[in-house]
Scaffold this active site. Structure first.
Site, short mmCIF file in Angstrom:
data_model
loop_
_atom_site.label_atom_id
_atom_site.label_comp_id
_atom_site.label_asym_id
_atom_site.label_seq_id
_atom_site.Cartn_x
_atom_site.Cartn_y
_atom_site.Cartn_z
N ASP A 13 1.88 -33.14 26.46
CA ASP A 13 2.58 -33.98 27.44
C ASP A 13 4.04 -33.58 27.60
O ASP A 13 4.89 -34.41 27.91
CB ASP A 13 2.50 -35.47 27.06
CG ASP A 13 1.08 -35.89 26.77
OD1 ASP A 13 0.22 -35.57 27.59
OD2 ASP A 13 0.83 -36.51 25.73
N LYS A 16 4.24 -29.59 31.11
CA LYS A 16 3.87 -28.20 31.43
C LYS A 16 3.45 -28.05 32.90
O LYS A 16 3.74 -27.04 33.53
CB LYS A 16 2.73 -27.73 30.52
CG LYS A 16 3.09 -27.70 29.05
CD LYS A 16 1.93 -27.30 28.19
CE LYS A 16 0.85 -28.33 28.06
NZ LYS A 16 1.21 -29.53 27.28
N GLY A 40 -3.66 -33.70 30.75
CA GLY A 40 -3.19 -34.52 31.86
C GLY A 40 -1.91 -33.93 32.39
O GLY A 40 -0.88 -34.04 31.76
N HIS A 41 -1.99 -33.26 33.51
CA HIS A 41 -0.80 -32.61 34.07
C HIS A 41 -0.41 -33.30 35.38
O HIS A 41 -1.25 -33.51 36.24
CB HIS A 41 -1.08 -31.12 34.31
CG HIS A 41 -1.29 -30.36 33.04
ND1 HIS A 41 -1.76 -29.08 33.00
CD2 HIS A 41 -1.08 -30.71 31.76
CE1 HIS A 41 -1.83 -28.67 31.74
NE2 HIS A 41 -1.42 -29.65 30.98
N GLN A 224 -2.87 -29.24 26.13
CA GLN A 224 -2.46 -29.69 24.79
C GLN A 224 -1.18 -28.94 24.37
O GLN A 224 -0.37 -28.65 25.21
CB GLN A 224 -3.59 -29.52 23.76
CG GLN A 224 -4.79 -30.41 24.02
CD GLN A 224 -5.60 -29.97 25.24
OE1 GLN A 224 -6.04 -28.85 25.29
NE2 GLN A 224 -5.78 -30.85 26.19
P1 IMP Z 1 -9.28 -34.17 21.63
O1 IMP Z 1 -8.65 -32.97 22.23
O2 IMP Z 1 -9.75 -35.17 22.66
O3 IMP Z 1 -10.34 -33.84 20.63
O4 IMP Z 1 -8.14 -34.96 20.80
C1 IMP Z 1 -7.56 -34.42 19.63
C2 IMP Z 1 -6.09 -34.81 19.55
O5 IMP Z 1 -5.37 -34.12 20.56
C3 IMP Z 1 -5.80 -36.28 19.75
O6 IMP Z 1 -4.67 -36.63 18.96
C4 IMP Z 1 -5.43 -36.37 21.22
O7 IMP Z 1 -4.61 -37.49 21.52
C5 IMP Z 1 -4.67 -35.07 21.37
N1 IMP Z 1 -4.67 -34.55 22.74
C6 IMP Z 1 -5.68 -33.91 23.37
N2 IMP Z 1 -5.31 -33.54 24.61
C7 IMP Z 1 -4.03 -33.93 24.75
C8 IMP Z 1 -3.07 -33.79 25.81
O8 IMP Z 1 -3.32 -33.21 26.87
N3 IMP Z 1 -1.85 -34.33 25.57
C9 IMP Z 1 -1.53 -34.92 24.41
N4 IMP Z 1 -2.38 -35.07 23.39
C10 IMP Z 1 -3.62 -34.57 23.57
#
Ligand code: IMP
Length: 428
Positions: A13, A16, A40-41, A224
């Site tokens: 977040d 990017k 989430g962009h 991420q």
């Molecule tokens: P997963 O990717 O859904 O398996 O989540 C694993 C961890 O990555 C968790 O702590 C999520 O909140 C975090 N996470 C996954 N995608 C994002 C993102 O786009 N932004 C921020 N945190 C993320």
């Protein structure tokens, strides 16, 4: 013939999408290489705001071709929904979006497993986005995955689904007391997407390589971020892919020799969604102020984000790990709302000062931040378009961060609108 990677230096977040949008004005291709619709962009164009989970942010620029690379996990329903929503808003998408046939699909049983596992972990949960990301990547590595290309062949699809469900159905029935998944039903559900996805299926690695050979510019958009990387992040509180620079190469199918720029993005403070260590987390009024002013609620899940001061040892370590060539600082305007600013410059771990970034997860859980206090500027900076326009204190903050990280700034965002930015060096 250059490729630029834009990736996050903390827990996601970082903005990017915003940085990619600025760099995309000069790009021919914008590509996602890891993760899925857990990302989430947000991109703002005039009054319009686009929230993208799976489709690369370059889609908002009509002359850019977008690719979803082999390293991404694709939920077909989410993809269809996002494409349709963008097309309803007047963007041409299907003719410019290519999905790699080697990318893996997120299936309904992945989402169910993600949620069961989180519940079973209780207090030790990861705080996933519940989008089935982890279980989909597990199947990929275990060689039980269903790939985008399988959607075009009913026979192969059924054979693969049967193999994928052999153990999983036993788990659904015996561990979770649920009905097993039916191969035929799942196959028909997937085949409904064939007409929609098939025209977009492509060998995106070859497409990008050919483009690069023909002097086209490629922007690789990280999902991420570094501290969520499966290898390098705060394991086990991480995602299941590699958002770091190596993942960009593997997940997009381009050779390293094309990679010229790596833009590392950090907020002027830190946020995290989900569980896991975050040494600079704040629980006071300042956190509330930053959360509200910075609209720190997840784009993908709507969850309220944890907020803290900038964690320099972590960001410096992430910058070094990715070998960044440029730095982008986002949301600097949010700090206008706070009187004094802290920046973490080291940690105290079990009574001892530690200036690096700890390798040992237990140390990270015990780390107490050591802060350097910097004066705030307390005035609106959203109109600044050059570094010299910034109030002295804001300039000093930026210069301090830039010097500590040791990479030149290419962009400072000072507001949510596309033009609310100080753009110093466009890397692409
Ligand atoms: P997963 O990717 O859904 O398996 O989540 C694993 C961890 O990555 C968790 O702590 C999520 O909140 C975090 N996470 C996954 N995608 C994002 C993102 O786009 N932004 C921020 N945190 C993320």
């Amino acid at each position: 013939m250059t490729a630029t990677v834009v990736l996050g230096l903390a827990w996601g977040d970082e903005g990017k999408g915003r940085v990619c949008d600025a760099l995309a004005s000069d790009a021919d291709y914008v590509s996602r290489y890891s993760g899925g619709n857990n990302a989430g962009h947000t991109v703002r164009v005039g009054r319009e705001e686009f929230k993208l989970n799976l489709v690369p942010s370059g889609i908002v620029r009509e002359d850019v071709v977008c690719t979803i690379g082999n390293g991404v996990v694709v939920n077909p329903e989410a993809l269809a929904g996002e494409v349709q929503a963008l097309e309803e808003r007047g963007l041409s998408v299907r003719d410019r979006l290519k999905v790699d046939g080697r990318a893996h699909l997120i299936m309904p049983y992945h989402i169910a497993l993600d949620s069961h596992r989180e519940i079973a972990l209780g207090e030790a949960r990861i705080g996933t986005t519940n989008r089935g990301i982890g279980p989909a990547y597990e199947d990929k590595v275990a060689r039980y995955g269903i790939r985008v290309q399988d959607i075009s062949d009913e026979g192969i699809l059924k054979t693969k689904l049967k193999a994928a469900l052999r153990e999983k159905n036993a788990i659904f029935e015996n561990v979770y007391g649920e009905e097993p998944y039916d191969v035929g039903e799942l196959a028909s559900r997937l085949l409904e997407f064939e007409e929609f996805i098939a025209p977009m299926i492509s060998d995106t690695g070859t497409l990008l390589r050919e483009g690069l050979e023909n002097r086209r510019k490629v922007l690789l958009e990280g999902g991420q971020a570094t501290l969520l990387d499966n290898d390098h992040g705060t394991y086990p509180f991480v995602t299941s892919s590699n958002p770091t620079v190596g993942g960009a190469i593997v997940g997009s199918g381009i050779p390293t020799r094309y990679l010229e720029y790596v833009v590392g993005v950090t907020k002027a403070y830190t946020t995290r969604v989900g569980d896991g260590p975050m040494p600079t987390e704040l629980f006071d009024e300042t956190a509330e102020t930053i959360r509200e002013v910075g609209r720190e609620y997840g784009t993908a899940t709507g969850r309220s984000r944890r907020v803290g001061w900038l964690d320099l040892p972590a960001v410096k370590w992430a910058a070094a790990l990715n070998g960044i060539t440029h730095l982008a600082i986002t949301l600097l305007d949010v700090l206008s709302a706070v009187e004094k600013i802290n920046v973490c410059v080291g940690y105290e771990i079990d009574g001892e000062r530690f200036d690096g970034y700890p390798m040992h997860q237990t140390d990270l859980h015990h780390a107490r931040p050591v802060y350097r206090e910097l004066p705030g500027w307390g005035e609106d900076i959203t109109g600044c378009r050059m570094r010299v326009d910034l109030p002295r204190e804001a300039r000093e903050f930026v210069e301090f961060v830039e010097a500590e990280i040791g990479a030149p700034l290419c962009m400072i965002s000072v507001g949510p609108e596309r033009e609310q930015a100080i753009v110093e060096r466009i890397a692409v």
